[in-house]
Design a protein around this motif. Structure first.
Motif, PDB file in Angstrom:
ATOM      1  N   ARG A  62     -18.821  34.475   0.400  1.00  0.00           N
ATOM      2  CA  ARG A  62     -18.996  33.119  -0.136  1.00  0.00           C
ATOM      3  C   ARG A  62     -17.651  32.449  -0.398  1.00  0.00           C
ATOM      4  NH1 ARG A  62     -24.341  32.251  -1.323  1.00  0.00           N
ATOM      5  NH2 ARG A  62     -25.589  34.104  -1.585  1.00  0.00           N
ATOM      6  N   ASP A  63     -16.576  33.219  -0.426  1.00  0.00           N
ATOM      7  CA  ASP A  63     -15.239  32.652  -0.647  1.00  0.00           C
ATOM      8  C   ASP A  63     -14.652  32.046   0.622  1.00  0.00           C
ATOM      9  OD1 ASP A  63     -15.451  33.553  -3.252  1.00  0.00           O
ATOM     10  OD2 ASP A  63     -14.328  35.399  -2.873  1.00  0.00           O
ATOM     11  N   VAL A  64     -15.181  32.436   1.789  1.00  0.00           N
ATOM     12  CA  VAL A  64     -14.687  31.911   3.069  1.00  0.00           C
ATOM     13  C   VAL A  64     -15.522  30.680   3.397  1.00  0.00           C
ATOM     14  CG1 VAL A  64     -14.288  32.420   5.501  1.00  0.00           C
ATOM     15  CG2 VAL A  64     -14.067  34.245   3.798  1.00  0.00           C
ATOM     16  N   LYS A  65     -14.901  29.503   3.224  1.00  0.00           N
ATOM     17  CA  LYS A  65     -15.650  28.249   3.359  1.00  0.00           C
ATOM     18  C   LYS A  65     -15.045  27.338   4.414  1.00  0.00           C
ATOM     19  CE  LYS A  65     -17.277  28.166  -1.366  1.00  0.00           C
ATOM     20  NZ  LYS A  65     -17.383  27.413  -2.595  1.00  0.00           N
ATOM     21  N   ALA A  66     -15.926  26.549   5.001  1.00  0.00           N
ATOM     22  CA  ALA A  66     -15.504  25.485   5.918  1.00  0.00           C
ATOM     23  C   ALA A  66     -15.157  24.253   5.085  1.00  0.00           C
ATOM     24  CB  ALA A  66     -16.630  25.178   6.905  1.00  0.00           C
ATOM     25  N   ASP A  67     -14.614  23.239   5.738  1.00  0.00           N
ATOM     26  CA  ASP A  67     -14.247  22.005   5.047  1.00  0.00           C
ATOM     27  C   ASP A  67     -15.439  21.314   4.398  1.00  0.00           C
ATOM     28  OD1 ASP A  67     -11.613  22.342   5.720  1.00  0.00           O
ATOM     29  OD2 ASP A  67     -11.716  21.043   7.490  1.00  0.00           O
ATOM     30  N   ASP A  68     -16.626  21.502   4.952  1.00  0.00           N
ATOM     31  CA  ASP A  68     -17.813  20.839   4.405  1.00  0.00           C
ATOM     32  C   ASP A  68     -18.486  21.642   3.286  1.00  0.00           C
ATOM     33  OD1 ASP A  68     -18.975  22.916   5.795  1.00  0.00           O
ATOM     34  OD2 ASP A  68     -20.169  21.644   7.123  1.00  0.00           O
ATOM     35  N   GLY A  69     -17.881  22.764   2.887  1.00  0.00           N
ATOM     36  CA  GLY A  69     -18.397  23.549   1.772  1.00  0.00           C
ATOM     37  C   GLY A  69     -19.306  24.699   2.156  1.00  0.00           C
ATOM     38  N   ARG A  70     -19.733  24.746   3.418  1.00  0.00           N
ATOM     39  CA  ARG A  70     -20.575  25.875   3.837  1.00  0.00           C
ATOM     40  C   ARG A  70     -19.720  27.137   3.911  1.00  0.00           C
ATOM     41  NH1 ARG A  70     -23.081  24.166   9.224  1.00  0.00           N
ATOM     42  NH2 ARG A  70     -21.035  23.223   9.390  1.00  0.00           N
ATOM     43  N   HIS A  71     -20.339  28.261   3.586  1.00  0.00           N
ATOM     44  CA  HIS A  71     -19.610  29.530   3.646  1.00  0.00           C
ATOM     45  C   HIS A  71     -20.207  30.427   4.724  1.00  0.00           C
ATOM     46  CE1 HIS A  71     -22.922  30.982   1.169  1.00  0.00           C
ATOM     47  NE2 HIS A  71     -22.629  30.070   0.287  1.00  0.00           N
ATOM     48  N   VAL A  72     -19.621  31.578   4.904  1.00  0.00           N
ATOM     49  CA  VAL A  72     -20.000  32.486   5.992  1.00  0.00           C
ATOM     50  C   VAL A  72     -21.470  32.883   5.904  1.00  0.00           C
ATOM     51  CG1 VAL A  72     -19.542  34.739   7.042  1.00  0.00           C
ATOM     52  CG2 VAL A  72     -17.644  33.310   6.300  1.00  0.00           C
ATOM     53  N   MET A  73     -22.012  33.005   4.717  1.00  0.00           N
ATOM     54  CA  MET A  73     -23.418  33.387   4.596  1.00  0.00           C
ATOM     55  C   MET A  73     -24.338  32.320   5.194  1.00  0.00           C
ATOM     56  SD  MET A  73     -23.443  36.425   3.612  1.00  0.00           S
ATOM     57  CE  MET A  73     -25.186  36.638   3.398  1.00  0.00           C
ATOM     58  N   HIS A  74     -23.902  31.065   5.186  1.00  0.00           N
ATOM     59  CA  HIS A  74     -24.680  30.027   5.866  1.00  0.00           C
ATOM     60  C   HIS A  74     -24.747  30.317   7.368  1.00  0.00           C
ATOM     61  CE1 HIS A  74     -23.711  27.550   2.219  1.00  0.00           C
ATOM     62  NE2 HIS A  74     -24.980  27.215   2.400  1.00  0.00           N
ATOM     63  N   VAL A  75     -23.642  30.757   7.920  1.00  0.00           N
ATOM     64  CA  VAL A  75     -23.595  31.069   9.347  1.00  0.00           C
ATOM     65  C   VAL A  75     -24.487  32.278   9.648  1.00  0.00           C
ATOM     66  CG1 VAL A  75     -22.101  31.735  11.272  1.00  0.00           C
ATOM     67  CG2 VAL A  75     -21.279  30.097   9.559  1.00  0.00           C
ATOM     68  N   VAL A  76     -24.410  33.288   8.801  1.00  0.00           N
ATOM     69  CA  VAL A  76     -25.248  34.481   8.989  1.00  0.00           C
ATOM     70  C   VAL A  76     -26.718  34.073   8.984  1.00  0.00           C
ATOM     71  CG1 VAL A  76     -25.968  36.685   7.972  1.00  0.00           C
ATOM     72  CG2 VAL A  76     -23.539  36.064   8.017  1.00  0.00           C
ATOM     73  N   TYR A  77     -27.106  33.252   8.025  1.00  0.00           N
ATOM     74  CA  TYR A  77     -28.495  32.802   7.949  1.00  0.00           C
ATOM     75  C   TYR A  77     -28.874  31.990   9.191  1.00  0.00           C
ATOM     76  CZ  TYR A  77     -32.714  30.413   6.600  1.00  0.00           C
ATOM     77  OH  TYR A  77     -33.994  29.929   6.588  1.00  0.00           O
ATOM     78  N   LEU A 110     -31.836  43.960   7.372  1.00  0.00           N
ATOM     79  CA  LEU A 110     -30.549  44.176   6.709  1.00  0.00           C
ATOM     80  C   LEU A 110     -29.514  44.724   7.682  1.00  0.00           C
ATOM     81  CD1 LEU A 110     -28.889  44.097   4.134  1.00  0.00           C
ATOM     82  CD2 LEU A 110     -29.781  46.364   3.570  1.00  0.00           C
ATOM     83  N   ARG A 111     -29.927  45.667   8.523  1.00  0.00           N
ATOM     84  CA  ARG A 111     -28.991  46.201   9.532  1.00  0.00           C
ATOM     85  C   ARG A 111     -28.523  45.090  10.471  1.00  0.00           C
ATOM     86  NH1 ARG A 111     -32.564  50.455   9.377  1.00  0.00           N
ATOM     87  NH2 ARG A 111     -33.632  49.762  11.255  1.00  0.00           N
ATOM     88  N   TYR A 112     -29.443  44.212  10.862  1.00  0.00           N
ATOM     89  CA  TYR A 112     -29.084  43.110  11.740  1.00  0.00           C
ATOM     90  C   TYR A 112     -28.104  42.169  11.045  1.00  0.00           C
ATOM     91  CZ  TYR A 112     -29.521  39.475  15.268  1.00  0.00           C
ATOM     92  OH  TYR A 112     -29.256  38.564  16.249  1.00  0.00           O
ATOM     93  N   ALA A 113     -28.394  41.836   9.785  1.00  0.00           N
ATOM     94  CA  ALA A 113     -27.502  40.948   9.031  1.00  0.00           C
ATOM     95  C   ALA A 113     -26.107  41.551   8.914  1.00  0.00           C
ATOM     96  CB  ALA A 113     -28.084  40.676   7.644  1.00  0.00           C
ATOM     97  N   LEU A 114     -26.027  42.852   8.667  1.00  0.00           N
ATOM     98  CA  LEU A 114     -24.720  43.507   8.564  1.00  0.00           C
ATOM     99  C   LEU A 114     -23.984  43.498   9.903  1.00  0.00           C
ATOM    100  CD1 LEU A 114     -25.657  46.456   6.187  1.00  0.00           C
ATOM    101  CD2 LEU A 114     -24.396  44.365   5.612  1.00  0.00           C
ATOM    102  N   ARG A 115     -24.728  43.630  11.007  1.00  0.00           N
ATOM    103  CA  ARG A 115     -24.088  43.537  12.332  1.00  0.00           C
ATOM    104  C   ARG A 115     -23.555  42.134  12.586  1.00  0.00           C
ATOM    105  NH1 ARG A 115     -28.434  46.940  14.112  1.00  0.00           N
ATOM    106  NH2 ARG A 115     -29.537  45.134  14.907  1.00  0.00           N
ATOM    107  N   VAL A 116     -24.316  41.127  12.165  1.00  0.00           N
ATOM    108  CA  VAL A 116     -23.854  39.735  12.319  1.00  0.00           C
ATOM    109  C   VAL A 116     -22.589  39.523  11.494  1.00  0.00           C
ATOM    110  CG1 VAL A 116     -24.422  37.313  11.841  1.00  0.00           C
ATOM    111  CG2 VAL A 116     -26.122  38.805  12.897  1.00  0.00           C
ATOM    112  N   ILE A 117     -22.585  40.019  10.269  1.00  0.00           N
ATOM    113  CA  ILE A 117     -21.404  39.885   9.405  1.00  0.00           C
ATOM    114  C   ILE A 117     -20.195  40.560  10.045  1.00  0.00           C
ATOM    115  CG2 ILE A 117     -20.419  40.625   7.192  1.00  0.00           C
ATOM    116  CD1 ILE A 117     -23.304  40.185   6.038  1.00  0.00           C
ATOM    117  N   LEU A 118     -20.385  41.746  10.594  1.00  0.00           N
ATOM    118  CA  LEU A 118     -19.282  42.446  11.262  1.00  0.00           C
ATOM    119  C   LEU A 118     -18.775  41.650  12.456  1.00  0.00           C
ATOM    120  CD1 LEU A 118     -17.511  44.982  11.462  1.00  0.00           C
ATOM    121  CD2 LEU A 118     -19.306  46.006  12.866  1.00  0.00           C
ATOM    122  N   ALA A 119     -19.683  41.098  13.247  1.00  0.00           N
ATOM    123  CA  ALA A 119     -19.279  40.305  14.414  1.00  0.00           C
ATOM    124  C   ALA A 119     -18.500  39.059  13.989  1.00  0.00           C
ATOM    125  CB  ALA A 119     -20.513  39.912  15.233  1.00  0.00           C
TER     126      ALA A 119
END
Length: 139
Positions: free
Chosen positions: A65-80, A31-40
């Motif tokens: 989840r509100d921040v999306k790319a044109d293809d519908g992926r959101h920031v959480m996809h990038v974090v994962y 969780l700490r790592y995920a939060l660091r990725v989100i901050l970055a």
């Protein structure tokens, strides 16, 4: 009295489950790592503002989840994707943590009202039950 004791034991078990989930969240390296990725990612997306953030409000994670790319992926996809590539063991830990937290959060379904308040009220009611029995007998 038996009913009050059973209610108190059930409430104690519920509180221990919530406490265990809380400890698991606090100790989670994933969780700490995920939060660091989100901050970055947030700092990258907002670099044009000329300042680097050192933290964020935890409720901001819900809005990712509100921040999306044109293809519908959101920031959480990038974090994962980042975590799956860099630290798959943290992803597995987060999935296990999710189950623990979900289990503790379902406790509200068994209570008479909203989560912690209902649990607190059940504790108070269980503690008062023996007093009511004594008052009726004149002890």
């Amino acid at each position: 009295r038996l009913e009050a004791l059973l209610t108190l034991q059930e409430t104690r078990a519920d509180l221990l489950r919530v406490l265990d989930a809380h400890r698991a969240v606090e100790a989670s390296a994933g969780l700490r790592y995920a939060l660091r990725v989100i901050l970055a990612i947030g700092n990258f997306l907002n670099h044009h503002r000329g300042r680097v953030c050192v933290g964020f409000a935890i409720d901001a994670v819900e809005r990712l989840r509100d921040v999306k790319a044109d293809d519908g992926r959101h920031v959480m996809h990038v974090v994962y994707a980042v975590m799956a590539r860099d630290c798959p063991d943290h992803v597995a830990e987060l999935l296990a943590l999710r189950e623990s937290v979900a289990s503790a959060s379902r406790l509200e379904d068994r209570t008479a009202g909203p989560g912690p308040r209902a649990l607190a009220q059940r504790c108070i009611d269980a503690a008062r039950a023996p007093e009511a029995g004594r008052a009726g007998r004149g002890d």
